[in-house]
Design a protein around this motif. Structure first.
Motif, PDB file in Angstrom:
ATOM      1  N   LEU A  72       6.922 -19.735  10.135  1.00  0.00           N
ATOM      2  CA  LEU A  72       7.813 -19.716   8.973  1.00  0.00           C
ATOM      3  C   LEU A  72       9.002 -20.642   9.161  1.00  0.00           C
ATOM      4  CD1 LEU A  72       7.830 -15.944   7.986  1.00  0.00           C
ATOM      5  CD2 LEU A  72       6.692 -17.826   6.818  1.00  0.00           C
ATOM      6  N   ASP A  73       9.524 -20.708  10.376  1.00  0.00           N
ATOM      7  CA  ASP A  73      10.662 -21.577  10.636  1.00  0.00           C
ATOM      8  C   ASP A  73      10.293 -23.055  10.490  1.00  0.00           C
ATOM      9  OD1 ASP A  73      12.250 -19.400  11.080  1.00  0.00           O
ATOM     10  OD2 ASP A  73      12.097 -19.486  13.271  1.00  0.00           O
ATOM     11  N   SER A  74       9.013 -23.395  10.627  1.00  0.00           N
ATOM     12  CA  SER A  74       8.601 -24.790  10.546  1.00  0.00           C
ATOM     13  C   SER A  74       8.087 -25.202   9.156  1.00  0.00           C
ATOM     14  CB  SER A  74       7.531 -25.074  11.602  1.00  0.00           C
ATOM     15  OG  SER A  74       6.364 -24.339  11.296  1.00  0.00           O
ATOM     16  N   ILE A  75       7.953 -24.254   8.237  1.00  0.00           N
ATOM     17  CA  ILE A  75       7.458 -24.558   6.894  1.00  0.00           C
ATOM     18  C   ILE A  75       8.580 -25.171   6.060  1.00  0.00           C
ATOM     19  CG2 ILE A  75       6.707 -23.529   4.705  1.00  0.00           C
ATOM     20  CD1 ILE A  75       5.031 -21.592   6.237  1.00  0.00           C
ATOM     21  N   GLU A  76       8.254 -26.270   5.407  1.00  0.00           N
ATOM     22  CA  GLU A  76       9.253 -26.941   4.584  1.00  0.00           C
ATOM     23  C   GLU A  76       9.048 -26.654   3.096  1.00  0.00           C
ATOM     24  OE1 GLU A  76       9.358 -31.051   5.683  1.00  0.00           O
ATOM     25  OE2 GLU A  76       9.689 -30.574   7.784  1.00  0.00           O
ATOM     26  N   ARG A  77       8.303 -25.588   2.794  1.00  0.00           N
ATOM     27  CA  ARG A  77       8.078 -25.208   1.407  1.00  0.00           C
ATOM     28  C   ARG A  77       8.686 -23.816   1.208  1.00  0.00           C
ATOM     29  NH1 ARG A  77       1.959 -26.116   0.172  1.00  0.00           N
ATOM     30  NH2 ARG A  77       2.675 -25.569  -1.905  1.00  0.00           N
ATOM     31  N   PRO A  78       9.872 -23.734   0.636  1.00  0.00           N
ATOM     32  CA  PRO A  78      10.595 -22.458   0.525  1.00  0.00           C
ATOM     33  C   PRO A  78       9.837 -21.366  -0.217  1.00  0.00           C
ATOM     34  CG  PRO A  78      11.953 -24.290  -0.251  1.00  0.00           C
ATOM     35  CD  PRO A  78      10.624 -24.845   0.092  1.00  0.00           C
ATOM     36  N   GLU A  79       9.114 -21.696  -1.292  1.00  0.00           N
ATOM     37  CA  GLU A  79       8.401 -20.660  -2.042  1.00  0.00           C
ATOM     38  C   GLU A  79       7.271 -20.056  -1.213  1.00  0.00           C
ATOM     39  OE1 GLU A  79       6.298 -24.432  -2.570  1.00  0.00           O
ATOM     40  OE2 GLU A  79       8.389 -23.951  -2.913  1.00  0.00           O
ATOM     41  N   THR A  80       6.576 -20.877  -0.435  1.00  0.00           N
ATOM     42  CA  THR A  80       5.512 -20.379   0.438  1.00  0.00           C
ATOM     43  C   THR A  80       6.114 -19.529   1.551  1.00  0.00           C
ATOM     44  OG1 THR A  80       4.161 -22.319  -0.038  1.00  0.00           O
ATOM     45  CG2 THR A  80       3.582 -21.041   1.925  1.00  0.00           C
ATOM     46  N   ALA A  81       7.191 -20.009   2.146  1.00  0.00           N
ATOM     47  CA  ALA A  81       7.855 -19.266   3.219  1.00  0.00           C
ATOM     48  C   ALA A  81       8.340 -17.907   2.711  1.00  0.00           C
ATOM     49  CB  ALA A  81       9.015 -20.073   3.780  1.00  0.00           C
ATOM     50  N   LYS A  82       8.856 -17.861   1.477  1.00  0.00           N
ATOM     51  CA  LYS A  82       9.345 -16.595   0.917  1.00  0.00           C
ATOM     52  C   LYS A  82       8.204 -15.592   0.792  1.00  0.00           C
ATOM     53  CE  LYS A  82      11.667 -14.467  -2.941  1.00  0.00           C
ATOM     54  NZ  LYS A  82      11.711 -14.402  -4.351  1.00  0.00           N
ATOM     55  N   LYS A  83       7.053 -16.017   0.258  1.00  0.00           N
ATOM     56  CA  LYS A  83       5.897 -15.130   0.108  1.00  0.00           C
ATOM     57  C   LYS A  83       5.408 -14.644   1.466  1.00  0.00           C
ATOM     58  CE  LYS A  83       4.195 -17.055  -4.203  1.00  0.00           C
ATOM     59  NZ  LYS A  83       3.164 -17.854  -4.844  1.00  0.00           N
TER      60      LYS A  83
ATOM     61  N   ARG B 174       7.176 -14.416   4.230  1.00  0.00           N
ATOM     62  CA  ARG B 174       8.164 -13.487   4.802  1.00  0.00           C
ATOM     63  C   ARG B 174       8.000 -12.083   4.209  1.00  0.00           C
ATOM     64  NH1 ARG B 174      11.432 -16.068   8.205  1.00  0.00           N
ATOM     65  NH2 ARG B 174      11.960 -18.213   7.769  1.00  0.00           N
ATOM     66  N   GLU B 175       7.683 -12.002   2.921  1.00  0.00           N
ATOM     67  CA  GLU B 175       7.443 -10.703   2.290  1.00  0.00           C
ATOM     68  C   GLU B 175       6.233 -10.016   2.936  1.00  0.00           C
ATOM     69  OE1 GLU B 175       7.095 -11.609  -1.881  1.00  0.00           O
ATOM     70  OE2 GLU B 175       9.249 -11.984  -2.088  1.00  0.00           O
ATOM     71  N   MET B 176       5.179 -10.798   3.204  1.00  0.00           N
ATOM     72  CA  MET B 176       4.003 -10.238   3.872  1.00  0.00           C
ATOM     73  C   MET B 176       4.378  -9.758   5.272  1.00  0.00           C
ATOM     74  SD  MET B 176       1.049 -12.965   2.710  1.00  0.00           S
ATOM     75  CE  MET B 176       0.039 -12.563   4.108  1.00  0.00           C
ATOM     76  N   ARG B 177       5.191 -10.548   5.972  1.00  0.00           N
ATOM     77  CA  ARG B 177       5.616 -10.182   7.328  1.00  0.00           C
ATOM     78  C   ARG B 177       6.402  -8.884   7.301  1.00  0.00           C
ATOM     79  NH1 ARG B 177       9.991  -9.781   9.969  1.00  0.00           N
ATOM     80  NH2 ARG B 177      10.249 -10.328  12.133  1.00  0.00           N
ATOM     81  N   GLU B 178       7.301  -8.737   6.336  1.00  0.00           N
ATOM     82  CA  GLU B 178       8.085  -7.512   6.222  1.00  0.00           C
ATOM     83  C   GLU B 178       7.180  -6.309   5.984  1.00  0.00           C
ATOM     84  OE1 GLU B 178      11.298  -6.954   6.897  1.00  0.00           O
ATOM     85  OE2 GLU B 178      11.209  -9.032   7.563  1.00  0.00           O
ATOM     86  N   SER B 179       6.148  -6.493   5.211  1.00  0.00           N
ATOM     87  CA  SER B 179       5.193  -5.409   4.955  1.00  0.00           C
ATOM     88  C   SER B 179       4.539  -4.966   6.267  1.00  0.00           C
ATOM     89  CB  SER B 179       4.136  -5.873   3.954  1.00  0.00           C
ATOM     90  OG  SER B 179       3.189  -4.869   3.754  1.00  0.00           O
ATOM     91  N   ALA B 180       4.204  -5.918   7.121  1.00  0.00           N
ATOM     92  CA  ALA B 180       3.558  -5.597   8.401  1.00  0.00           C
ATOM     93  C   ALA B 180       4.481  -4.792   9.313  1.00  0.00           C
ATOM     94  CB  ALA B 180       3.099  -6.867   9.105  1.00  0.00           C
ATOM     95  N   THR B 181       5.787  -5.030   9.229  1.00  0.00           N
ATOM     96  CA  THR B 181       6.709  -4.300  10.102  1.00  0.00           C
ATOM     97  C   THR B 181       6.921  -2.871   9.627  1.00  0.00           C
ATOM     98  OG1 THR B 181       8.654  -5.073   8.897  1.00  0.00           O
ATOM     99  CG2 THR B 181       7.932  -6.401  10.788  1.00  0.00           C
ATOM    100  N   ARG B 182       6.434  -2.548   8.416  1.00  0.00           N
ATOM    101  CA  ARG B 182       6.587  -1.197   7.878  1.00  0.00           C
ATOM    102  C   ARG B 182       5.324  -0.350   8.096  1.00  0.00           C
ATOM    103  NH1 ARG B 182       8.960  -4.244   3.619  1.00  0.00           N
ATOM    104  NH2 ARG B 182       7.075  -4.013   2.401  1.00  0.00           N
ATOM    105  N   LEU B 183       4.506  -0.716   9.022  1.00  0.00           N
ATOM    106  CA  LEU B 183       3.284   0.035   9.304  1.00  0.00           C
ATOM    107  C   LEU B 183       3.618   1.213  10.216  1.00  0.00           C
ATOM    108  CD1 LEU B 183       0.790  -2.925   9.770  1.00  0.00           C
ATOM    109  CD2 LEU B 183       1.000  -1.405   7.805  1.00  0.00           C
ATOM    110  N   LYS B 184       4.376   2.134   9.685  1.00  0.00           N
ATOM    111  CA  LYS B 184       4.828   3.302  10.438  1.00  0.00           C
ATOM    112  C   LYS B 184       3.615   4.114  10.910  1.00  0.00           C
ATOM    113  CE  LYS B 184       8.001   7.169  10.002  1.00  0.00           C
ATOM    114  NZ  LYS B 184       8.753   7.993   9.063  1.00  0.00           N
ATOM    115  N   GLY B 185       3.623   4.464  12.170  1.00  0.00           N
ATOM    116  CA  GLY B 185       2.539   5.254  12.738  1.00  0.00           C
ATOM    117  C   GLY B 185       1.523   4.427  13.499  1.00  0.00           C
TER     118      GLY B 185
END
Length: 183
Positions: free
Chosen positions: A31-42, A44-55
């Protein structure tokens, strides 16, 4: 209840990620190397979802193995569990229906077809074939130990896990196809 004694199944193929945590670390690098902000935003949202896998045990291998049952291939997913109740709650928040059918056995609804799951020790094993879960599986952590020293994702294939009669059958079938093509 004590698990019945049975031999450990030998996967023909084994696909695994070292852990969700390590994948997230790699994801951050990408994500830090992507130069397309809209792609990086999407992403990052997927990444945040993965961190919420409680259990889910985010620090242990996750993946799938391919087993052969005579001529029938069965894919068995393996998911590390930290807390079963929390994981069920998390999965239900994604609109999956989880029904306990027996002790440590579950029916999962919400996709194109139902899935079956069995919990053994620190892992849930998942398949679309209920009988495939009756086997004893190798410990994913032990199996993947040598794979993930240097690699986040790994795929292995084990020819020796294919029964001799199937190897002979496929070899003869391929030989027959080659003979027909030569004519």
């Amino acid at each position: 209840a004590a698990e019945p004694k049975r031999p450990v199944a030998k996967p023909v193929a084994f696909v695994s990620a070292a852990s969700v945590e390590r994948l997230i670390g790699e994801f951050d690098y990408v994500l830090d190397s992507i130069e397309r902000p809209e792609t990086a935003k999407k992403l990052r949202e997927m990444r945040e979802s993965a961190t919420r896998l409680k259990g889910m045990g985010l620090d242990r291998p996750v993946g799938a193995m391919l087993l052969l049952d005579n001529f029938t291939p069965n894919v068995i997913g393996f998911i590390p569990i930290e807390n079963r109740d929390d994981l069920i709650e998390t999965l239900e928040s994604y609109e999956l229906g989880i029904e306990e059918t027996d002790e440590n056995e579950y029916l999962v609804r919400g996709g194109p077809k139902p899935l079956f799951a069995v919990v053994r020790e620190r892992y849930a094993y998942v398949s679309d074939v209920q009988d495939a879960l009756k086997k004893k599986f190798p410990d994913p952590e032990e199996y993947a130990k040598t794979l993930h020293g240097d690699y986040e994702l790994a795929v292995t294939a084990q020819r020796t896990a294919i029964p001799d009669y199937l190897r002979v059958f496929f070899t003869e079938a391929i030989r027959g196809q080659m003979d027909q093509q030569r004519r």
